[in-house]
Design a protein around this motif. Structure first.
Motif, mmCIF file in Angstrom:
data_model
loop_
_atom_site.group_PDB
_atom_site.id
_atom_site.type_symbol
_atom_site.label_atom_id
_atom_site.label_comp_id
_atom_site.label_asym_id
_atom_site.label_seq_id
_atom_site.Cartn_x
_atom_site.Cartn_y
_atom_site.Cartn_z
ATOM 1 N N GLU A 1 2.100 -7.242 5.525
ATOM 2 C CA GLU A 1 1.875 -7.882 4.415
ATOM 3 C C GLU A 1 1.693 -6.898 3.302
ATOM 4 N N ALA A 2 0.893 -5.818 3.711
ATOM 5 C CA ALA A 2 0.600 -4.657 2.661
ATOM 6 C C ALA A 2 1.884 -4.252 2.162
ATOM 7 N N LEU A 3 2.927 -4.149 2.837
ATOM 8 C CA LEU A 3 4.020 -3.604 2.559
ATOM 9 C C LEU A 3 5.145 -4.615 1.570
ATOM 10 N N GLN A 4 4.925 -5.845 1.847
ATOM 11 C CA GLN A 4 5.498 -6.892 1.438
ATOM 12 C C GLN A 4 4.829 -6.828 -0.237
ATOM 13 N N ASN A 5 3.452 -6.613 -0.265
ATOM 14 C CA ASN A 5 3.068 -6.700 -1.678
ATOM 15 C C ASN A 5 3.450 -5.469 -2.354
ATOM 16 N N VAL A 6 3.577 -4.563 -1.721
ATOM 17 C CA VAL A 6 4.361 -3.144 -2.324
ATOM 18 C C VAL A 6 5.622 -3.283 -2.889
ATOM 19 N N MET B 1 7.957 -3.576 14.865
ATOM 20 C CA MET B 1 7.780 -2.630 13.971
ATOM 21 C C MET B 1 8.502 -2.778 12.719
ATOM 22 N N LYS B 2 8.056 -2.601 11.409
ATOM 23 C CA LYS B 2 8.917 -2.962 10.274
ATOM 24 C C LYS B 2 8.889 -1.679 9.230
ATOM 25 N N VAL B 3 9.791 -1.477 8.514
ATOM 26 C CA VAL B 3 9.848 -0.629 7.448
ATOM 27 C C VAL B 3 10.326 -1.562 5.988
ATOM 28 N N LEU B 4 9.971 -0.843 4.837
ATOM 29 C CA LEU B 4 10.322 -1.782 3.740
ATOM 30 C C LEU B 4 11.493 -0.932 2.948
ATOM 31 N N ARG C 1 7.095 4.384 5.801
ATOM 32 C CA ARG C 1 5.729 3.829 6.157
ATOM 33 C C ARG C 1 5.903 2.795 7.359
ATOM 34 N N LEU C 2 5.299 2.855 8.510
ATOM 35 C CA LEU C 2 5.690 1.835 9.378
ATOM 36 C C LEU C 2 4.389 0.699 9.379
ATOM 37 N N ALA C 3 5.063 -0.416 9.591
ATOM 38 C CA ALA C 3 3.964 -1.653 9.930
ATOM 39 C C ALA C 3 4.082 -1.831 11.011
ATOM 40 N N ARG C 4 3.008 -1.659 11.870
ATOM 41 C CA ARG C 4 2.891 -1.994 13.181
ATOM 42 C C ARG C 4 2.205 -3.463 13.475
ATOM 43 N N ASP C 5 1.656 -4.006 12.462
ATOM 44 C CA ASP C 5 1.015 -5.486 12.640
ATOM 45 C C ASP C 5 1.149 -6.254 11.438
ATOM 46 N N LYS C 6 0.902 -7.399 11.448
ATOM 47 C CA LYS C 6 1.037 -8.328 10.430
ATOM 48 C C LYS C 6 0.290 -7.885 9.130
ATOM 49 N N ALA C 7 -0.872 -7.410 9.303
ATOM 50 C CA ALA C 7 -1.629 -6.909 8.210
ATOM 51 C C ALA C 7 -0.899 -5.721 7.427
ATOM 52 N N SER C 8 -0.205 -5.006 7.945
ATOM 53 C CA SER C 8 0.481 -3.747 7.344
ATOM 54 C C SER C 8 1.875 -4.364 6.863
#
Lengths: 556, 102
Positions: free
Chosen positions: B40-45, B1-4, B31-38
Motif C-alpha cells: 500500500e505504501a508503494l502504491q501511494n508513492v 513480494m512486489k516492487v513498483l 524497494r521490496l514490498a513483503r507485506d500488504k502494508a508495504s
C-alpha cells in the motif's frame, strides 16, 4: 507520387505545432496523463514496454528516396539507428523520447509525412498493392483512389470517433496482394464490360480475436461513387456499430450480427441519399489525382535480357535472387524488385539507418526514385530496368539485403511481440529468427516452395497469423509462452482463415513442430507444383494432426 | 513480494522505485514490498509520482529473489528489466554495468 499542396502543408504544420504545445504542457505538468494520452495517440505516439513508440504513416506504402532518407535520419538522430516496417505499410520507431517527438514530426513534415491517424478509432492509413503501377496483371493503379480516400478520411469530422479503428485496402489486380478481404473495407479496382473503372466492394473483414472474411456487398461501384459509398458504409457503422464492448466494436461484428444482406440494404439506402451530392467525384478531380501517380517514363532497354542472362551464368546468387525476388513488370524491359527485410536470423521488417539510405540511393539511381513498403514487411523497388538488376543486386549484397527468399518459408511476417509491445503475451521475433535459421538453406526453401508463415504475439493478430498458410499465435499460459499453430490460412483473392491444428507448443518445441508440418507436406504433395496451401486444402488437417500428435495420442 | 515500476514521463525509460526513495533505472536496488502494508505504501508513492507527472503506467509487479537478486515473475517484466531479447545491445542490458541474472 502525390505532392502536398499549400493546404496540406499548413494543415500538417499546424498539427505539429499543436502537438508541440501539448507535449510542452504535459512535461510542465499542466495536463495529466489521462488528458494527454488521447492527444498523443492521435499523433501516433504510443507507450510500449521500454520506451515511447512513434508510428509514422506511409500512405499506401509509397515513399520517395528523399522521404526514405529522412526516415533514416530520424532513426539515427532520435532512435537507436533502425526502424521497423509494419504490416500496415507504416514504419515504427521503438525508442524516441517524448521530448523529441515534436522535432521528429517537424522533420517528417519537411518531406510531406506525418503520424496522424496512425492510432485511435478513426480511419487509418489506407493500404494498397505494393506493386501498384508496376504489376503486369493490374487493371489500373489503385493508389490515386487510396489518396482520394486519404484526403477524405483525414480528420473527417463525422468519422474521427468511430466505435473502433477502421482500415481500408485497395488492389488494382485480380491477384490480391493487399489482403483486401481481411480489411474493414476492401476495394478491388476493376473494369466493367464497357471498360469503365469501378470497384468490387468488400466489407467486414478483419483478423484479431474474431477473424472474419469480408462480404462482397457490391460487384461494381462506379469510381465516381467511391466517396459516397464509403461514406454510406461508415455512416451505417458509426450509427449501429457496438460501443458497449471494445471486442465487438469492429464493423466485422456488425456485418456478422446484422447479416450481409440487411447490411447491404442499409448501406444502399444511405447511398441512395448520398450518390448525387457533393460526394460524387468529378472525373476531372480523379484525373487530377491520377496525374500525381503518372507512371515513370520507361524507355526500351532491350539489352536487359542479355545482361541478365550473362549475369545469371556468372553468379548463382544473382540467379537465385532473380528467380525469387524479381516480379514481372507491365513493361517487358523492366521488373519490380523485392528487397527482403528477412535476412536469416534478422528481425522481420527492421532496417538500419544506413540500409535505408543505401536503398534510397539505389531507388534514385535505378528505380525512378520510388520505394514501396509491402504489408509483408519488405521494401520494393517497383520500376527497375532489367539491364540494371545486377547493379541493384550488387548494391543490396553490399548492405546485406540480397536474401533471395521472397514468398518462401523464411519470408516471415512477425509482429514486434513481447520484446517491445505492451499488448503482447509472447515473443514473436525470436520465434521467427529460430524458424528462419532452421530453414536457412535456400535449396531447401525453394524445394518447399511458396509458404507464407506469419506470427503474432497476441490475439490482436498484427502478425496476420490467421491468414498464414502456417500461422503461429503466441499466448501466455501459466506464466510461460505457448504457441498455437493454425494451418490453411490465406490472405489473397482466395482468402481463408487458418484452423487451429491442436494443442500449443512451448518455444523449445515449436520449430520442430513447424519442420514436422513442412515434412508432412513434402511427403504428401502431388508434385512440386502443388503449393503448401493447395495441399492443405486437398488433404485437410488430419495428416498434419497425425504427424504432430499421434505419438502422444497413443501414449495416452 | 512486489516492487513498483513505471515508465519515466519525459523519455519513457523503464524505472523502479528504489530502496533509497527515488526512481531508479535498474531493478537491482528496487524497494521490496513483503507485506500488504508495504504494498500500500508503494502504491501511494506511485499515485503521488503519477500526479506529480514524473512517471506513467505505474504498476506493482510480482518479483522473487534469485541468488539474492530481484527477478520479476512474469516474462514481460523480465524483458522490461533487461531489454528486447532479440537486440542485446539495446535497453538496460546494453549498459556496461548491467549484470544478467544467472
Amino acid at each position: 507520387m502525390y505532392r502536398y499542396d499549400e493546404f496540406d502543408h499548413s494543415f500538417v504544420q499546424a498539427r505539429v505545432a499543436e502537438l508541440r504545445d501539448q507535449v510542452e504542457r504535459r512535461m510542465a505538468g499542466e495536463i495529466t496523463e489521462d488528458q494527454f494520452k488521447p492527444l498523443r495517440l492521435m499523433n501516433g505516439v504510443y507507450l510500449q514496454l521500454h520506451a515511447y513508440m512513434l508510428r509514422v504513416a506511409i500512405p499506401y506504402g509509397t515513399l520517395s528516396s528523399r522521404q526514405l532518407r529522412m526516415l533514416a535520419h530520424i532513426a539515427r538522430t532520435y532512435d537507436k539507428g533502425y526502424g521497423h516496417f509494419t504490416t500496415r505499410q507504416n514504419i515504427q520507431y521503438n525508442w524516441p523520447a517524448l521530448a523529441d517527438i515534436p522535432a521528429i514530426l517537424d522533420d517528417l513534415a519537411s518531406v510531406e509525412m506525418h503520424a496522424i491517424q496512425t492510432s485511435g478509432n478513426c480511419i487509418r492509413n489506407v493500404t494498397a498493392d505494393h506493386f501498384a503501377g508496376a504489376a503486369a496483371d493490374e487493371v489500373a493503379d489503385p493508389r490515386p483512389y487510396a489518396e482520394i480516400l486519404r484526403q477524405w478520411s483525414s480528420v473527417h469530422p463525422e468519422f474521427s470517433y468511430l466505435p473502433r479503428k477502421f482500415k481500408i485496402a485497395v488492389t488494382g489486380s485480380t491477384r490480391d496482394r493487399a489482403a483486401i478481404q481481411v480489411h474493414d473495407i476492401g476495394l478491388h479496382l476493376k473494369k466493367d464490360a464497357a471498360g469503365a473503372l469501378g470497384f468490387a466492394v468488400y466489407v467486414g473483414g478483419g483478423q484479431g480475436r474474431t477473424p472474419m472474411i469480408a462480404k462482397k456487398i457490391r460487384d461494381f461501384l462506379p469510381e465516381a461513387d467511391l466517396l459516397a459509398y464509403c461514406t454510406a458504409i461508415l455512416r451505417v457503422y458509426n450509427l449501429n456499430g457496438r460501443r458497449d464492448n471494445k471486442y465487438k466494436a469492429r464493423i466485422k461484428i456488425l456485418v456478422h450480427e446484422t447479416g450481409a444482406e440487411e447490411l447491404t440494404r442499409q448501406v444502399e439506402s444511405e447511398f441512395a441519399h448520398l450518390r448525387d451530392t457533393e460526394l460524387k467525384l468529378p472525373a476531372a478531380d480523379i484525373r487530377a489525382i491520377q496525374a500525381y501517380f503518372a507512371p515513370p517514363a520507361l524507355i526500351a532497354r532491350p539489352e536487359g535480357d542479355e545482361i541478365v542472362r550473362l549475369a545469371r551464368l556468372d553468379s548463382k546468387g544473382f540467379a537465385e535472387w532473380v528467380d525469387q525476388n524479381v516480379t514481372t513488370h507491365r513493361h517487358p524491359d523492366h521488373a519490380a524488385v523485392t528487397i527482403s527485410l528477412k535476412g536469416i536470423g534478422e528481425v522481420p521488417g527492421d532496417a538500419t539507418d544506413s540500409q535505408m539510405e543505401a536503398i534510397a540511393d539505389l531507388a534514385e539511381r535505378y528505380g525512378f526514385d520510388e520505394i514501396r513498403v509491402s504489408h509483408e514487411q519488405n521494401l520494393i523497388l517497383p520500376h527497375v530496368a532489367r539491364a540494371d538488376l545486377k547493379a541493384v543486386y550488387d548494391g543490396l549484397v553490399a548492405i546485406g539485403l540480397a536474401t533471395a527468399n521472397s514468398n518462401l518459408i523464411t519470408d516471415i511476417i512477425a509482429c514486434p511481440g513481447l520484446d517491445y509491445c505492451a499488448l503482447a503475451n509472447a515473443r514473436s521475433i525470436p520465434v521467427a529468427q529460430d524458424i528462419a535459421r532452421r530453414f536457412a538453406s535456400l535449396e531447401r526453401q525453394r524445394e518447399i516452395g511458396e509458404l507464407k508463415l506469419k506470427i503474432s504475439g497476441c490475439i490482436n493478430a498484427c502478425g496476420h497469423h490467421h491468414v498464414g498458410h502456417i500461422g503461429i499465435l503466441g499466448v501466455e499460459k501459466k506464466g510461460a509462452e505457448l504457441y498455437q499453430i493454425t494451418l490453411g490460412g490465406s490472405g489473397d483473392e482466395n482468402t481463408s482463415i487458418g484452423e487451429i491444428v491442436g494443442r500449443g507448443f512451448p518455444p523449445e518445441e515449436l520449430t520442430d513442430a513447424i519442420e514436422m508440418i513442412v515434412d508432412t507436406y513434402l511427403a504428401l504433395r502431388l508434385d512440386a507444383s502443388e503449393r503448401f496451401i493447395d495441399a492443405y486444402r486437398r488433404l485437410g488437417a488430419a495428416p498434419f494432426k497425425e504427424a504432430l500428435y499421434a505419438r502422444e495420442a497413443k501414449a495416452a | 513480494m512486489k516492487v513498483l515500476t513505471a515508465n519515466r514521463l519525459i523519455d519513457g525509460e523503464v524505472v523502479w522505485y528504489g530502496a533509497a526513495e527515488a526512481w531508479i533505472e535498474t531493478i537491482d536496488t528496487a524497494r521490496l514490498a513483503r507485506d500488504k502494508a508495504s504494498e500500500e505504501a508503494l502504491q501511494n508513492v506511485g499515485k503521488a509520482a503519477l500526479a506529480a507527472n514524473l512517471v506513467v503506467d505505474v504498476e506493482l509487479i510480482d518479483v522473487e529473489l534469485v541468488g539474492g537478486r530481484i527477478v520479476p515473475t512474469r516474462l514481460r517484466e523480465r524483458i522490461r528489466a533487461a531489454g528486447p531479447t532479440n537486440h542485446l545491445h539495446h535497453g538496460k542490458q546494453a549498459r556496461p554495468d548491467f549484470v544478467p541474472v544467472a
